[in-house]
Design a protein around this motif. Sequence first.
Motif, PDB file in Angstrom:
ATOM      1  N   GLN A 148       0.825  -1.207   0.000  1.00 20.16           N
ATOM      2  CA  GLN A 148       0.000   0.000   0.000  1.00 20.16           C
ATOM      3  C   GLN A 148       0.861   1.259   0.000  1.00 20.16           C
ATOM      4  N   VAL A 149       1.897   1.290   0.826  1.00 23.98           N
ATOM      5  CA  VAL A 149       2.774   2.466   0.863  1.00 23.98           C
ATOM      6  C   VAL A 149       3.405   2.705  -0.501  1.00 23.98           C
ATOM      7  N   LYS A 150       3.858   1.650  -1.161  1.00 18.96           N
ATOM      8  CA  LYS A 150       4.461   1.796  -2.484  1.00 18.96           C
ATOM      9  C   LYS A 150       3.433   2.212  -3.525  1.00 18.96           C
ATOM     10  N   ALA A 151       2.260   1.604  -3.488  1.00 22.43           N
ATOM     11  CA  ALA A 151       1.228   1.917  -4.481  1.00 22.43           C
ATOM     12  C   ALA A 151       0.798   3.373  -4.369  1.00 22.43           C
ATOM     13  N   GLN A 152       0.592   3.858  -3.164  1.00 24.78           N
ATOM     14  CA  GLN A 152       0.122   5.232  -2.988  1.00 24.78           C
ATOM     15  C   GLN A 152       1.200   6.258  -3.294  1.00 24.78           C
ATOM     16  N   SER A 153       2.461   5.828  -3.264  1.00 21.22           N
ATOM     17  CA  SER A 153       3.546   6.753  -3.616  1.00 21.22           C
ATOM     18  C   SER A 153       3.664   6.943  -5.124  1.00 21.22           C
ATOM     19  N   CYS A 154       2.983   6.081  -5.897  1.00 22.23           N
ATOM     20  CA  CYS A 154       3.080   6.123  -7.354  1.00 22.23           C
ATOM     21  C   CYS A 154       2.025   7.024  -8.001  1.00 22.23           C
ATOM     22  N   GLY A 155       1.044   7.471  -7.223  1.00 21.51           N
ATOM     23  CA  GLY A 155      -0.023   8.286  -7.795  1.00 21.51           C
ATOM     24  C   GLY A 155      -1.365   7.641  -7.564  1.00 21.51           C
ATOM     25  N   PRO A 156      -2.379   7.992  -8.368  1.00 20.91           N
ATOM     26  CA  PRO A 156      -3.729   7.436  -8.187  1.00 20.91           C
ATOM     27  C   PRO A 156      -3.711   5.911  -8.251  1.00 20.91           C
ATOM     28  N   THR A 157      -4.526   5.294  -7.410  1.00 25.08           N
ATOM     29  CA  THR A 157      -4.560   3.835  -7.340  1.00 25.08           C
ATOM     30  C   THR A 157      -5.835   3.276  -7.969  1.00 25.08           C
ATOM     31  N   TRP A 158      -5.780   2.003  -8.336  1.00 28.72           N
ATOM     32  CA  TRP A 158      -6.922   1.313  -8.937  1.00 28.72           C
ATOM     33  C   TRP A 158      -7.550   0.409  -7.894  1.00 28.72           C
ATOM     34  N   MET A 159      -8.843   0.577  -7.670  1.00 27.88           N
ATOM     35  CA  MET A 159      -9.550  -0.234  -6.692  1.00 27.88           C
ATOM     36  C   MET A 159     -10.258  -1.408  -7.371  1.00 27.88           C
ATOM     37  N   PRO A 160     -10.206  -2.581  -6.763  1.00 30.79           N
ATOM     38  CA  PRO A 160     -10.927  -3.731  -7.312  1.00 30.79           C
ATOM     39  C   PRO A 160     -12.424  -3.585  -7.065  1.00 30.79           C
ATOM     40  N   SER A 161     -13.206  -4.430  -7.695  1.00 26.69           N
ATOM     41  CA  SER A 161     -14.654  -4.395  -7.499  1.00 26.69           C
ATOM     42  C   SER A 161     -15.016  -4.912  -6.108  1.00 26.69           C
ATOM     43  N   GLU A 162     -16.184  -4.517  -5.627  1.00 24.84           N
ATOM     44  CA  GLU A 162     -16.662  -5.011  -4.334  1.00 24.84           C
ATOM     45  C   GLU A 162     -16.813  -6.530  -4.356  1.00 24.84           C
ATOM     46  N   GLN A 163     -17.211  -7.062  -5.516  1.00 26.90           N
ATOM     47  CA  GLN A 163     -17.353  -8.518  -5.637  1.00 26.90           C
ATOM     48  C   GLN A 163     -16.012  -9.215  -5.473  1.00 26.90           C
ATOM     49  N   ALA A 164     -14.969  -8.633  -6.056  1.00 29.06           N
ATOM     50  CA  ALA A 164     -13.632  -9.216  -5.923  1.00 29.06           C
ATOM     51  C   ALA A 164     -13.160  -9.173  -4.475  1.00 29.06           C
ATOM     52  N   VAL A 165     -13.440  -8.060  -3.789  1.00 30.23           N
ATOM     53  CA  VAL A 165     -13.057  -7.929  -2.378  1.00 30.23           C
ATOM     54  C   VAL A 165     -13.778  -8.983  -1.544  1.00 30.23           C
ATOM     55  N   GLN A 166     -15.067  -9.166  -1.781  1.00 35.53           N
ATOM     56  CA  GLN A 166     -15.853 -10.127  -1.021  1.00 35.53           C
ATOM     57  C   GLN A 166     -15.414 -11.555  -1.306  1.00 35.53           C
ATOM     58  N   THR A 167     -15.151 -11.854  -2.574  1.00 36.57           N
ATOM     59  CA  THR A 167     -14.705 -13.199  -2.929  1.00 36.57           C
ATOM     60  C   THR A 167     -13.388 -13.538  -2.250  1.00 36.57           C
ATOM     61  N   THR A 168     -12.452 -12.579  -2.252  1.00 33.56           N
ATOM     62  CA  THR A 168     -11.151 -12.820  -1.630  1.00 33.56           C
ATOM     63  C   THR A 168     -11.289 -12.965  -0.123  1.00 33.56           C
ATOM     64  N   ALA A 169     -12.189 -12.207   0.482  1.00 31.50           N
ATOM     65  CA  ALA A 169     -12.435 -12.346   1.924  1.00 31.50           C
ATOM     66  C   ALA A 169     -12.917 -13.755   2.250  1.00 31.50           C
ATOM     67  N   GLU A 170     -13.820 -14.280   1.441  1.00 36.28           N
ATOM     68  CA  GLU A 170     -14.316 -15.635   1.656  1.00 36.28           C
ATOM     69  C   GLU A 170     -13.197 -16.658   1.489  1.00 36.28           C
ATOM     70  N   GLN A 171     -12.293 -16.387   0.553  1.00 36.81           N
ATOM     71  CA  GLN A 171     -11.183 -17.310   0.303  1.00 36.81           C
ATOM     72  C   GLN A 171     -10.113 -17.239   1.387  1.00 36.81           C
TER      73      GLN A 171
END
Length: 236
Positions: free
Chosen positions: A185-208
């Motif tokens: 996260q620290v590296k990603a935010q130092s590079c500029g605007p970030t890309w967020m995944p979909s809510e479905q992807a976040v939920q699926t990964t949480a279940e996994q």
Amino acid sequence: MQVRTELAAAYRLVALFGWDDLVFTHLSARVPGPEHHFLINPYGLLFHEITASSLVKVDQDGQVVAAGGLGRVNPAGFTIHSAVHMSRDDAGAVMHLHAADGVAVSAHRDGLLPLSQTAMLCLDHLSYHDYEGVALNLDERERLISDLGNKSMMLLRNHGVLTAGQTVPETFTYLYFLMKACEIQVKAQSCGPTWMPSEQAVQTTAEQSQNLGAAAKLTWPALLRLLDSKNPGYAV
């Protein structure tokens, strides 16, 4: 002796990954048996110096039961670790760090963001606790354990990270995932605007991620092989 050896190895691994903070921060483990005792580092040794025999055994009141080395412990370490050990029967080990990337994310307004697969694997295990000053006030323990709940990972706001698990290997595995997520996260935010995944992807990964701690069965033997090649001698 197994718990002592595993905890000493965890200290050495923290140093190897560059997450240590001189003689500060702490990793602890519950001592098997009916007594409410746990092991913690002697206050004054660097993490790469810790051995199984140098760890200090303390009771739930922070009193030294058996000292292997310097014979003293950090009172702030006792406050944080005793809170978790005393309230969670499943907390066989507790690990707390001030590593820079973990502190940085703990201080971020939005905390840990789903910017990577690693972060998304952590989010469902994560809680937060607001900073109250150096952890010397025993009254803080009730608030800390209330904020932790049944989670295995915590961001201590403006302070650092904490993980809790049934065993040292499991707790270190949680720590690795949380620290890696913060570093990304620290590296990603130092590079500029970030890309967020979909809510479905976040939920699926949480279940996994529900059996994330089970990864320790693979990670811990590999970590010990790494440690044996880089900084052996922790088991003495």
